[in-house]
Design a protein around this motif. Structure first.
Motif, PDB file in Angstrom:
ATOM      1  N   LYS A   9       1.875 -29.470  13.229  1.00  0.00           N
ATOM      2  CA  LYS A   9       2.618 -28.230  13.443  1.00  0.00           C
ATOM      3  C   LYS A   9       3.163 -27.714  12.106  1.00  0.00           C
ATOM      4  N   ILE A  12       0.410 -26.247   9.823  1.00  0.00           N
ATOM      5  CA  ILE A  12       0.047 -24.881  10.202  1.00  0.00           C
ATOM      6  C   ILE A  12       1.151 -23.909   9.809  1.00  0.00           C
ATOM      7  N   LEU A  13       2.379 -24.311  10.059  1.00  0.00           N
ATOM      8  CA  LEU A  13       3.518 -23.484   9.646  1.00  0.00           C
ATOM      9  C   LEU A  13       3.486 -23.249   8.136  1.00  0.00           C
ATOM     10  N   PHE A  16       0.948 -20.661   7.149  1.00  0.00           N
ATOM     11  CA  PHE A  16       1.430 -19.296   7.378  1.00  0.00           C
ATOM     12  C   PHE A  16       2.359 -18.847   6.247  1.00  0.00           C
ATOM     13  N   LEU A  17       3.329 -19.721   5.951  1.00  0.00           N
ATOM     14  CA  LEU A  17       4.304 -19.362   4.919  1.00  0.00           C
ATOM     15  C   LEU A  17       3.636 -19.221   3.558  1.00  0.00           C
ATOM     16  N   THR A  19       0.591 -18.349   2.893  1.00  0.00           N
ATOM     17  CA  THR A  19      -0.129 -17.066   2.825  1.00  0.00           C
ATOM     18  C   THR A  19       0.845 -15.912   2.573  1.00  0.00           C
ATOM     19  N   GLY A  20       1.955 -15.929   3.294  1.00  0.00           N
ATOM     20  CA  GLY A  20       2.947 -14.865   3.102  1.00  0.00           C
ATOM     21  C   GLY A  20       3.462 -14.829   1.685  1.00  0.00           C
ATOM     22  N   PHE A  23       0.945 -13.373  -0.706  1.00  0.00           N
ATOM     23  CA  PHE A  23       0.920 -11.912  -0.600  1.00  0.00           C
ATOM     24  C   PHE A  23       2.086 -11.284  -1.342  1.00  0.00           C
ATOM     25  N   ILE A  24       3.251 -11.901  -1.201  1.00  0.00           N
ATOM     26  CA  ILE A  24       4.427 -11.318  -1.859  1.00  0.00           C
ATOM     27  C   ILE A  24       4.302 -11.416  -3.376  1.00  0.00           C
TER      28      ILE A  24
ATOM     29  N   ILE B 333       5.811  -7.996   5.776  1.00  0.00           N
ATOM     30  CA  ILE B 333       5.237  -9.339   5.740  1.00  0.00           C
ATOM     31  C   ILE B 333       6.187 -10.339   6.388  1.00  0.00           C
ATOM     32  N   VAL B 334       7.473 -10.181   6.096  1.00  0.00           N
ATOM     33  CA  VAL B 334       8.460 -11.096   6.680  1.00  0.00           C
ATOM     34  C   VAL B 334       8.515 -10.920   8.203  1.00  0.00           C
ATOM     35  N   LEU B 337       5.690 -12.853   9.555  1.00  0.00           N
ATOM     36  CA  LEU B 337       5.917 -14.294   9.459  1.00  0.00           C
ATOM     37  C   LEU B 337       6.906 -14.759  10.519  1.00  0.00           C
ATOM     38  N   PHE B 340       5.037 -14.949  13.766  1.00  0.00           N
ATOM     39  CA  PHE B 340       4.152 -16.111  13.846  1.00  0.00           C
ATOM     40  C   PHE B 340       4.967 -17.382  14.109  1.00  0.00           C
ATOM     41  N   ILE B 341       6.043 -17.525  13.340  1.00  0.00           N
ATOM     42  CA  ILE B 341       6.852 -18.736  13.462  1.00  0.00           C
ATOM     43  C   ILE B 341       7.493 -18.802  14.851  1.00  0.00           C
ATOM     44  N   LEU B 344       4.906 -19.974  17.284  1.00  0.00           N
ATOM     45  CA  LEU B 344       4.690 -21.418  17.153  1.00  0.00           C
ATOM     46  C   LEU B 344       5.835 -22.194  17.800  1.00  0.00           C
ATOM     47  N   GLU B 348       5.618 -24.673  21.017  1.00  0.00           N
ATOM     48  CA  GLU B 348       5.959 -26.089  20.991  1.00  0.00           C
ATOM     49  C   GLU B 348       6.900 -26.475  22.124  1.00  0.00           C
ATOM     50  N   TYR B 360      -0.678 -21.406  20.522  1.00  0.00           N
ATOM     51  CA  TYR B 360      -1.258 -21.613  19.197  1.00  0.00           C
ATOM     52  C   TYR B 360      -2.415 -20.656  18.940  1.00  0.00           C
ATOM     53  N   ALA B 363      -0.996 -17.256  17.986  1.00  0.00           N
ATOM     54  CA  ALA B 363      -0.493 -17.266  16.613  1.00  0.00           C
ATOM     55  C   ALA B 363      -1.641 -17.283  15.616  1.00  0.00           C
ATOM     56  N   SER B 364      -2.658 -18.120  15.885  1.00  0.00           N
ATOM     57  CA  SER B 364      -3.765 -18.257  14.940  1.00  0.00           C
ATOM     58  C   SER B 364      -4.558 -16.966  14.829  1.00  0.00           C
ATOM     59  N   PHE B 367      -2.507 -14.399  12.996  1.00  0.00           N
ATOM     60  CA  PHE B 367      -2.421 -14.787  11.588  1.00  0.00           C
ATOM     61  C   PHE B 367      -3.721 -14.492  10.853  1.00  0.00           C
ATOM     62  N   PHE B 370      -3.982 -10.868  10.153  1.00  0.00           N
ATOM     63  CA  PHE B 370      -2.984 -10.561   9.113  1.00  0.00           C
ATOM     64  C   PHE B 370      -3.476 -10.997   7.732  1.00  0.00           C
ATOM     65  N   ALA B 371      -3.972 -12.238   7.645  1.00  0.00           N
ATOM     66  CA  ALA B 371      -4.365 -12.792   6.347  1.00  0.00           C
ATOM     67  C   ALA B 371      -5.577 -12.059   5.786  1.00  0.00           C
TER      68      ALA B 371
END
Lengths: 606, 419
Positions: A9, A12-13, A16-17, A19-20, A23-24, B333-334, B337, B340-341, B344, B348, B360, B363-364, B367, B370-371
């Motif tokens: 978990k 994967i988290l 994500f972070l 990638t962000g 980008f920034i 972007i935030v 994020l 997504f978080i 997740l 869970e 999941y 989210a995937s 994401f 987005f990516a």
């Protein structure tokens, strides 16, 4: 079982972070750090449209228009907007071949399919008239006005100069000029470029991706307005100039006339010349190569400023003045002339037949070589036979003060300095202390190493006319309005000979015309003071030289005339100068027979 | 009665608000991107912003409908929904209409639908259904092979529609598989392959093989150095070497010239600003010229005057970058994020494995979009035309993402009842 993978978990988290954050960081780089993107964005949307101001006009001293602007038209094309059309008709109207059409269109396409480029430059008014009616048939083509220089008279080509597109080296040097801008290349067009051109203006327009106009940028806040070029008033008398060019027809040489009291150049003739309208527009390149290929007449060569000649006997006037100033002669000094001046080594400076012995006035009147050899010898031996070097430099400084041997500094480009040799030159040539007055005796009669340009010769005449000073000659007397030129140009440059010594020389010069070597230059009711010259030169027959000013008191015109390979000074140069003085002082030439004879004389051997 | 009252309290408002924020932000950016001074009303239905408003209204309706459906419906009918969409995907290949090179649109009356967008949601349901089977052996390779077939099937059908971008999105499920037990090596291989592939094109192949060999030796000594490990490392090493050569061959001999050009532009080998590199270059100019604070709403020039292609769909982020600047871009972007978080975290906490897997997947997929999308506008990813979730102009993608997300919100609201 599944709990096994709980840590995934966080991976994967983390992804994500991560990638962000990437980008920034990337955004920070392109938006905050890099500066080229804002420039590129402006290049995309902003179009800077140059507003070309009209170039200043040029008038003569009497307000006659010499140079003006005529509309010409550039055929522009935007390739992507070109639609099927009657190509053959288009080519016929434009006067081009179909192949040429295809070639130009391909070229334009290669440059850009959506930005305009010049398809055919400088279409003349006649072709444009026919085209204008039918432009609606030719999509993608449009006409952009431009101006061409035009000349009212086929005269004064060298002095006026011409304009042309700025060369890459000029563009590299000056931020003002861009490709295809015009700039003065010679003559007044060059020396007064800044005044004539004015200031370009700039309009900023916003366009979209198809180059369509979307309006002005920020309500025109950053636009600049063009300033028109300033008009110039020349000191030239165009009638005098035209007469001068006619008289010099089929002759090589030059006429320069100056108003002594102001230094204003009244005419500046260089012959052979050309019609300034030949170097305009589309025909310019063709004609320019023709003119520059003419190696016999060299029509592009400005003799008035760039040709150097031995002054011959006209130089005696100055040597007489230096002799008086140095006290080696007085007005009443007489020398006999046994038909020449013996140099002691068997050589003789010959002289022609005249009565003798002569005093100073008569020596000018009859142009006695012997007299001036003795004067010059006395000047160089004033401090003893062995003080040649010192006395030569004294003599030379006097000569330089007449504006000889250096650029006078008139307001035209490409002036040459002529040559008054220095003692260092003779030291090098003969060895130090190995030369004496007799070694350089030919300087006495304006031969040898001494070289002057026609404009220097006219300026030297001005010094005599003014009895002791000259004002730097100039061809422009008004910028923006008549008679407004900077008065510092009017400063008097005094020569090193006291004004009191001039009268006797001037009297001698008057006698030259009345009863001397140039009686054919006489003009009723006007007293002309003059001096003939016959310059030996290595290029063939003697040059015919004449300097004059008139009237004797309060002179209005000082003039130098040089006719190459024309023989005696009195033969061609004297009558031509006389006719010029008549034209200027009386406004017309009455002696038409003499004028015809001078005009029709052909001294250029085929 | 109690239920209706209940769902209002039970749904996760964080996700709903993030969703609404993104959708509205998308709408005003579409308005700015295609802004036309002669049609200034954002409600003008003849313009894209007017149409997007209609799509948004429909999406909200879909969201409400989704929330009203019995949560058990989705797990019970997962296979049916999946099969139905597979059928539609096949149908599109035959009767779809070509739009800009891809045959991925189905026209129902005047409305054009892109079934590929909905296929992601269906696949997410079926993957969740499959992985939540009680008797599944997660250690067996066959389990993951079957799961992979579930995602490959729709992906291949979409590929047949010549819509590579949408097909690639199905790779997002690898993340889901990884979370629920698939070997991490697959993930490493998936990351390593593009890296090695790019290096194969950029640097000398012998040097690259040397680096790979050094890596192999390093990994071998990290293990217990048994013969079996040696064999595995050797096979992987040789496979990599073969891969290096085949990438080189494929790019230089199999790919079409324009595809090769795109790859060369991406890896920085060439910069063809008028051709393949045009899109990315204009995109960077638009975003870069926004600087810190942006040019302000409706004051962008690059997107408004069409210098950026597809500025309301795939390149909508350019308008954000240009008009809202660095600060606005960061905020967006935030927001993503956080979404997504949040998904997740909510996934869970599910008691039902179906819901966890589905969460999941949501989210995937989001994401991945987005990516790839923002990565593309920033010149970090190849130009692959897929929409930015909730922001890009278009009904199908907005509706599909809405349903995808709201099914999850719906399930989460009843997580305590679902096992």
């Amino acid at each position: 079982m599944e709990k096994l993978y709980l840590n995934r978990k966080f991976i994967i988290l983390g992804l994500f972070l991560f990638t962000g954050i990437i980008f920034i960081i990337r955004l920070f780089y392109i938006q905050v750090m890099a500066e080229n993107y804002i420039l590129s964005a402006n290049n995309n949307v902003l179009r800077y449209i140059t507003q070309y101001p009209a170039r200043g006009l040029i008038y003569d001293r009497n307000g006659k228009l010499l140079v003006y602007n005529e509309a010409a038209y550039d055929m522009m094309v935007i390739p992507r907007e070109v639609k099927a059309m009657d190509t053959s008709e288009f080519c016929r109207l434009l006067g081009i071949t179909v192949n040429h059409f295809r070639e130009r269109l391909t070229q334009a396409r290669r440059y850009s399919s959506y930005k305009p480029s010049v398809f055919e430059s400088q279409i003349n008014r006649e072709n444009f008239g026919a085209l204008q009616e039918k432009m609606f048939m030719f999509h993608g083509f449009f006409v952009q006005p431009r101006t061409l220089r035009s000349y009212s008279y086929p005269a004064a080509a060298h002095m006026l100069g011409y304009i042309g597109e700025a060369s890459p080296s000029i563009i590299a040097q000056s931020p003002y000029y861009k490709a295809s801008d015009y700039i003065g290349i010679s003559g007044i067009e060059k020396s007064y470029e800044t005044e004539l051109r004015g200031r370009k203006g700039m309009k900023i327009r916003v366009v979209d991706v198809h180059n369509r106009d979307m309006g002005s940028f920020q309500e025109g806040h950053y636009d600049t307005i063009s300033l028109p070029g300033r008009d110039l008033w020349s000191s030239i008398d165009v009638d005098l100039q035209i007469l001068g060019e006619e008289l010099m027809r089929n002759k090589k040489g030059s006429i320069v006339a100056i108003e002594p009291s102001s230094g204003e150049v009244l005419c500046l003739v260089s012959s052979p010349s050309y019609d300034p309208n030949l170097l305009v527009g589309r025909i310019r390149n063709h004609n320019f190569s023709l003119l520059s290929a003419d190696s016999i007449n060299i029509p592009l060569f400005n003799r008035a400023l760039m040709a150097t000649y031995p002054p011959g006997s006209t130089f005696k006037t100055v040597n007489a003045l230096v002799g008086l100033q140095e006290g080696v002669i007085t007005a009443s000094t007489r020398f006999g002339c046994p038909g020449g001046f013996a140099l002691g080594n068997g050589h003789v400076v010959g002289c022609h037949d005249h009565a003798g012995p002569l005093d100073l006035e008569e020596s000018i009147q009859h142009s006695c070589n012997t007299y001036y050899c003795r004067v010059f010898k006395s000047i160089l031996e004033k401090d003893g036979f062995y003080a040649t070097d010192k006395d030569f430099n004294i003599w030379r400084n006097h000569i330089l003060s007449f504006g000889l041997g250096k650029r006078i500094g008139l307001d035209l480009p490409s002036e040459l300095s002529g040559n008054i040799p220095s003692s260092a030159y003779y030291d090098k040539y003969y060895g130090k202390n190995r030369w004496r007055s007799l070694t350089v005796i030919s300087l006495a009669i304006g031969q040898g190493e001494v070289l002057v340009t026609p404009v220097q010769l006219a300026n030297m005449t001005t010094v005599i006319a003014n009895r002791g000073y000259y004002i730097i000659p100039h061809v422009i007397k008004g910028v923006g309005q008549p008679d407004s030129v900077n008065r510092t140009l009017m400063e008097k440059h005094f020569c090193t000979v006291d004004p009191g010594y001039f009268d006797v020389v001037v009297d001698g010069m008057e006698k030259v015309v009345l009863a001397g070597t140039a009686t054919n230059a006489r003009l009723d009711s006007i007293s002309i003071c003059a001096k003939t010259g016959t310059a030996q030169n290595p290029h063939g027959d003697n040059h015919s030289i004449f300097i004059a000013f008139a009237p004797k008191d309060n002179p209005k015109i000082a003039i130098s005339v040089i006719v190459e390979n024309a023989g005696w000074g009195a033969s061609w140069a004297a009558p031509i100068a006389s006719l010029m003085i008549e034209q200027y002082l009386k406004g017309e030439v009455k002696r038409s027979e003499l004028k015809e004879r001078m005009m029709n004389g052909n001294l250029i051997k085929p | 009665m109690r239920r209706e009252y209940g769902i209002f309290h039970r749904i996760d408002w964080v996700m709903v608000f993030l969703y609404l924020a993104l959708v509205l932000f998308g709408w005003i950016n579409i308005y700015a991107a295609v802004y036309d001074e002669s049609q200034p009303s954002i409600f003008d239905l003849s313009q894209r912003y007017g149409k997007q408003m209609v799509w948004i209204a429909a999406a909200l309706l879909l969201a409400i409908v989704t929330l009203a459906i019995d949560p058990k419906f989705f797990s019970q009918f997962a296979w049916l929904i999946y099969s139905g969409l597979i059928g539609v995907l096949i149908l599109v290949i035959f009767i779809g209409r070509d739009i800009s090179g891809a045959r991925s649109w189905l026209h129902i009356g005047s409305v054009a639908i892109q079934p590929a967008e909905f296929a992601k949601m269906a696949t997410a349901l079926v993957v969740a259904k499959y992985l939540s089977k009680m008797d599944l052996n997660l250690k067996k390779v066959q389990t993951w092979m079957k799961a992979t077939i579930l995602i490959l099937f729709p992906a291949l059908l979409i590929l047949l529609q010549r819509d590579m971008g949408s097909a690639l999105v199905f790779l997002a499920f690898i993340l889901v598989f990884y979370r629920f037990g698939m070997s991490g090596l697959v993930l490493i291989a998936l990351v390593a392959m593009p890296v090695i592939g790019i290096l194969a094109l950029l640097i000398n192949k012998l040097i690259l093989i040397g680096i790979l060999f050094a890596g192999a030796v390093f990994f071998y000594f990290m293990t217990q150095r048994k013969f079996r490990h040696l064999m595995i490392v050797l096979v992987i090493f040789l496979g990599s070497v073969g891969y290096v050569f085949s990438v080189d061959y494929a790019v230089n001999h199999i790919l079409q010239p324009h595809q090769r050009e795109r790859i060369n532009v991406l890896i920085g080998k060439t910069s063809d600003l008028k051709g393949a590199g045009y899109n990315v270059n204009q995109s960077l100019i638009a975003i870069g010229s926004g600087q810190i604070l942006g040019k302000g709403f409706l004051h962008g020039t690059q997107t408004k005057y069409n210098f950026v292609p597809e500025q309301s769909t795939d390149f909508i982020f350019c308008t954000v970058g240009e008009e809202w600047g660095f600060l606005g871009s960061i905020v967006l972007i935030v927001l993503y994020l956080i979404l997504f978080i949040r998904i997740l975290t909510v996934a869970e906490r599910q008691r039902s494995k179906f819901c966890r897997v589905y969460g999941y997947s949501v989210a995937s997929i989001l994401f991945f979009h987005f990516a790839i999308n923002i990565g593309m506008t920033l010149g970090l990813m190849p130009v692959i035309g897929i929409p930015l979730p909730f922001l890009s102009y278009g009904g199908s993608s907005l509706w599909a993402f809405t349903i995808l997300l709201f099914i999850f919100i719906r399930q989460d609201a009843y997580r305590l009842e679902l096992v």
